[in-house]
Design a protein around this motif. Structure first.
Motif, PDB file in Angstrom:
ATOM      1  N   LEU A 248     -45.967 -60.625  87.921  1.00  0.00           N
ATOM      2  CA  LEU A 248     -45.567 -61.798  87.908  1.00  0.00           C
ATOM      3  C   LEU A 248     -44.105 -61.969  88.700  1.00  0.00           C
ATOM      4  N   ARG A 249     -42.915 -61.530  87.165  1.00  0.00           N
ATOM      5  CA  ARG A 249     -41.938 -61.896  88.005  1.00  0.00           C
ATOM      6  C   ARG A 249     -41.243 -61.272  88.377  1.00  0.00           C
ATOM      7  N   THR A 250     -41.643 -59.454  88.135  1.00  0.00           N
ATOM      8  CA  THR A 250     -40.904 -58.492  89.040  1.00  0.00           C
ATOM      9  C   THR A 250     -40.728 -59.178  89.848  1.00  0.00           C
ATOM     10  N   ARG A 251     -41.542 -59.334  90.939  1.00  0.00           N
ATOM     11  CA  ARG A 251     -41.750 -59.536  92.189  1.00  0.00           C
ATOM     12  C   ARG A 251     -40.658 -60.787  93.102  1.00  0.00           C
ATOM     13  N   LEU A 252     -40.479 -61.327  92.424  1.00  0.00           N
ATOM     14  CA  LEU A 252     -39.380 -62.709  92.525  1.00  0.00           C
ATOM     15  C   LEU A 252     -38.691 -62.155  91.918  1.00  0.00           C
ATOM     16  N   LEU A 253     -38.100 -62.189  91.121  1.00  0.00           N
ATOM     17  CA  LEU A 253     -36.296 -61.214  90.616  1.00  0.00           C
ATOM     18  C   LEU A 253     -35.650 -60.335  90.999  1.00  0.00           C
ATOM     19  N   PRO A 254     -34.625 -60.436  91.074  1.00  0.00           N
ATOM     20  CA  PRO A 254     -33.674 -60.184  92.124  1.00  0.00           C
ATOM     21  C   PRO A 254     -33.612 -58.165  91.283  1.00  0.00           C
ATOM     22  N   PRO A 255     -33.556 -57.525  91.827  1.00  0.00           N
ATOM     23  CA  PRO A 255     -33.706 -56.002  91.440  1.00  0.00           C
ATOM     24  C   PRO A 255     -33.440 -55.589  89.942  1.00  0.00           C
ATOM     25  N   GLU A 256     -31.986 -56.183  89.490  1.00  0.00           N
ATOM     26  CA  GLU A 256     -31.288 -55.848  88.584  1.00  0.00           C
ATOM     27  C   GLU A 256     -32.364 -56.821  87.692  1.00  0.00           C
ATOM     28  N   GLN A 257     -32.349 -57.813  88.074  1.00  0.00           N
ATOM     29  CA  GLN A 257     -33.085 -58.222  86.252  1.00  0.00           C
ATOM     30  C   GLN A 257     -34.657 -58.043  86.393  1.00  0.00           C
ATOM     31  N   ALA A 258     -35.352 -57.443  87.267  1.00  0.00           N
ATOM     32  CA  ALA A 258     -36.432 -56.978  87.708  1.00  0.00           C
ATOM     33  C   ALA A 258     -36.294 -55.638  86.803  1.00  0.00           C
ATOM     34  N   GLU A 259     -35.450 -54.855  86.846  1.00  0.00           N
ATOM     35  CA  GLU A 259     -35.730 -53.570  86.011  1.00  0.00           C
ATOM     36  C   GLU A 259     -35.179 -53.751  84.389  1.00  0.00           C
ATOM     37  N   GLN A 260     -34.184 -54.841  84.334  1.00  0.00           N
ATOM     38  CA  GLN A 260     -34.035 -54.977  82.921  1.00  0.00           C
ATOM     39  C   GLN A 260     -35.525 -56.106  82.644  1.00  0.00           C
ATOM     40  N   LEU A 261     -36.221 -56.769  83.260  1.00  0.00           N
ATOM     41  CA  LEU A 261     -37.086 -57.513  82.519  1.00  0.00           C
ATOM     42  C   LEU A 261     -38.310 -56.253  82.096  1.00  0.00           C
ATOM     43  N   ILE A 262     -38.455 -55.550  83.300  1.00  0.00           N
ATOM     44  CA  ILE A 262     -39.151 -54.247  82.562  1.00  0.00           C
ATOM     45  C   ILE A 262     -39.079 -53.241  81.654  1.00  0.00           C
ATOM     46  N   SER A 263     -37.661 -52.702  81.432  1.00  0.00           N
ATOM     47  CA  SER A 263     -37.232 -52.184  79.714  1.00  0.00           C
ATOM     48  C   SER A 263     -38.088 -52.773  79.022  1.00  0.00           C
ATOM     49  N   ILE A 264     -37.095 -54.493  78.996  1.00  0.00           N
ATOM     50  CA  ILE A 264     -37.580 -55.370  77.548  1.00  0.00           C
ATOM     51  C   ILE A 264     -39.140 -55.154  77.315  1.00  0.00           C
ATOM     52  N   VAL A 265     -39.451 -55.003  78.118  1.00  0.00           N
ATOM     53  CA  VAL A 265     -41.505 -54.894  77.790  1.00  0.00           C
ATOM     54  C   VAL A 265     -42.012 -53.786  77.943  1.00  0.00           C
ATOM     55  N   GLY A 266     -41.134 -52.423  78.231  1.00  0.00           N
ATOM     56  CA  GLY A 266     -41.803 -51.180  78.012  1.00  0.00           C
ATOM     57  C   GLY A 266     -42.423 -50.369  78.349  1.00  0.00           C
ATOM     58  N   PHE A 267     -42.784 -50.895  79.805  1.00  0.00           N
ATOM     59  CA  PHE A 267     -43.652 -49.878  80.721  1.00  0.00           C
ATOM     60  C   PHE A 267     -43.006 -48.722  80.674  1.00  0.00           C
ATOM     61  N   GLY A 268     -44.322 -47.822  81.315  1.00  0.00           N
ATOM     62  CA  GLY A 268     -43.201 -47.008  81.506  1.00  0.00           C
ATOM     63  C   GLY A 268     -43.411 -46.444  83.016  1.00  0.00           C
ATOM     64  N   ALA A 269     -43.072 -45.183  83.007  1.00  0.00           N
ATOM     65  CA  ALA A 269     -41.955 -45.080  84.627  1.00  0.00           C
ATOM     66  C   ALA A 269     -43.176 -44.863  85.547  1.00  0.00           C
ATOM     67  N   ASP A 270     -44.472 -44.921  85.609  1.00  0.00           N
ATOM     68  CA  ASP A 270     -44.882 -44.479  86.695  1.00  0.00           C
ATOM     69  C   ASP A 270     -45.650 -46.411  86.975  1.00  0.00           C
ATOM     70  N   SER A 271     -45.735 -47.198  86.071  1.00  0.00           N
ATOM     71  CA  SER A 271     -46.388 -48.539  85.668  1.00  0.00           C
ATOM     72  C   SER A 271     -44.402 -49.025  86.189  1.00  0.00           C
ATOM     73  N   ALA A 272     -43.752 -48.909  86.080  1.00  0.00           N
ATOM     74  CA  ALA A 272     -42.043 -49.344  86.743  1.00  0.00           C
ATOM     75  C   ALA A 272     -42.189 -49.496  87.727  1.00  0.00           C
ATOM     76  N   ALA A 273     -42.591 -48.423  88.690  1.00  0.00           N
ATOM     77  CA  ALA A 273     -42.847 -47.145  89.619  1.00  0.00           C
ATOM     78  C   ALA A 273     -43.560 -48.601  90.629  1.00  0.00           C
ATOM     79  N   GLY A 274     -44.684 -49.209  89.224  1.00  0.00           N
ATOM     80  CA  GLY A 274     -45.410 -49.736  90.598  1.00  0.00           C
ATOM     81  C   GLY A 274     -45.176 -51.410  91.026  1.00  0.00           C
ATOM     82  N   LEU A 275     -44.928 -51.564  89.165  1.00  0.00           N
ATOM     83  CA  LEU A 275     -44.387 -52.857  89.732  1.00  0.00           C
ATOM     84  C   LEU A 275     -43.033 -53.458  90.904  1.00  0.00           C
ATOM     85  N   LEU A 276     -41.955 -52.520  90.131  1.00  0.00           N
ATOM     86  CA  LEU A 276     -41.257 -52.360  91.703  1.00  0.00           C
ATOM     87  C   LEU A 276     -41.132 -51.422  93.049  1.00  0.00           C
ATOM     88  N   ALA A 277     -42.366 -51.805  93.241  1.00  0.00           N
ATOM     89  CA  ALA A 277     -42.395 -51.139  94.435  1.00  0.00           C
ATOM     90  C   ALA A 277     -42.735 -52.461  95.160  1.00  0.00           C
TER      91      ALA A 277
END
Length: 284
Positions: A248-277
């Motif tokens: 939910l949060r990555t859809r609403l955060l600015p891109p750089e903060q969304a990437e930071q959140l994904i890094s914190i949570v520890g998603f893999g590259a494929d999952s992260a790409a899907g979240l940021l699509a």
């Protein structure tokens, strides 16, 4: 000595008073030697200090001798007089100050933000609500506790680990999981609000504009609701939106903060790409 001059002593008066504290019943000649001043300047300073009841002349002999009044007495009197003058001046200046309800004011450094926040909390008559990092409770916990002890409602949304035994406390994620920067929001009595950033460069905006105050009040309430709901329903929420609500949060955060959140949570590259699509458009 600098602290005495800040309270209205001249540099010569401060040196004489300090010398006399260390050497009671001294003469002007003895004080001139210990204070490193010319004798004429010492007698001039002594006369002023006697007039202000900071020093007492205890001998009419020649040479005269002097003692210093105790610091608690002298500084206590200065404190009371300063408070009385400040209170009187506040009333007088308020009478000529134009209404500022529609204004917003900017603070441009950390010390100014801290000073103004502490003042706002101390002036609260009914309610104080804050969203605060645990590290900022080093300076804010005392004023908040004083407000609670005075019977004010105190609502604290705290990000990070902190133990508070006053007010209504709502706990959010740890600082290591916080994105969006080092922020502070404060609302007082539903009439005044402050929004601050302690990231470099630190600064804040505070206002009595009713519309802006309502926005800050709503922000703090929403943080409170979120903390209470997440504490009760964390497993269900994370099942729906992922750990730390990342989907939910990555859809609403600015891109750089969304990437930071994904890094914190520890998603893999494929999952992260899907979240940021990009979010697909939904048509009725």
């Amino acid at each position: 000595m600098d602290r005495l001059t800040a309270l209205g002593f001249t540099s010569q008066e401060a040196r004489v008073y300090l010398a006399l504290l260390a050497q009671p019943f001294a003469t002007g000649y003895e004080l001139a030697k210990s204070a490193g001043l010319q004798r004429a300047n010492v007698y001039q300073a002594l006369a002023a200090l006697v007039d202000r009841s900071v020093v007492a002349k205890v001998s009419e002999d020649t040479p005269a001798r002097f003692v210093a009044h105790p610091p608690a007495e002298v500084l206590g009197r200065i404190k009371r007089q300063t408070a009385e003058r400040a209170d009187s001046l506040i009333v007088d200046l308020a009478a000529i100050t134009a209404p500022q309800e529609q204004a917003a004011f900017t603070l441009r450094d950390r010390d100014a933000v801290i000073d103004h926040t502490v003042t706002l909390v101390a002036e609260a008559e009914r309610r104080v609500a804050v969203c605060v990092w645990a590290s900022d409770l080093d300076w804010l916990a005392g004023p908040l506790r004083a407000a609670a002890d005075a019977g004010r409602q105190v609502v604290v949304n705290v990000f990070g680990d902190a133990e508070l035994d006053f007010g209504e406390v709502y706990r959010h994620e740890s600082l290591a999981r916080t994105v969006g920067g080092h922020l502070l929001t404060v609302a007082v009595d539903h009439t005044t609000a402050l929004v601050a950033s302690f990231d470099d460069p630190a600064g804040a905006v505070f206002t009595r504009n009713p519309a802006l105050v309502r926005v800050v009040e709503k922000l703090i309430r929403d943080e409170t609701y979120m903390a209470a709901i997440y504490e009760r329903f964390a497993p269900e929420l994370e099942a729906a939106f992922g750990p730390h609500l990342v989907r939910l949060r990555t859809r609403l955060l600015p891109p750089e903060q969304a990437e930071q959140l994904i890094s914190i949570v520890g998603f893999g590259a494929d999952s992260a790409a899907g979240l940021l699509a990009p979010t697909p458009e939904v048509h009725p």
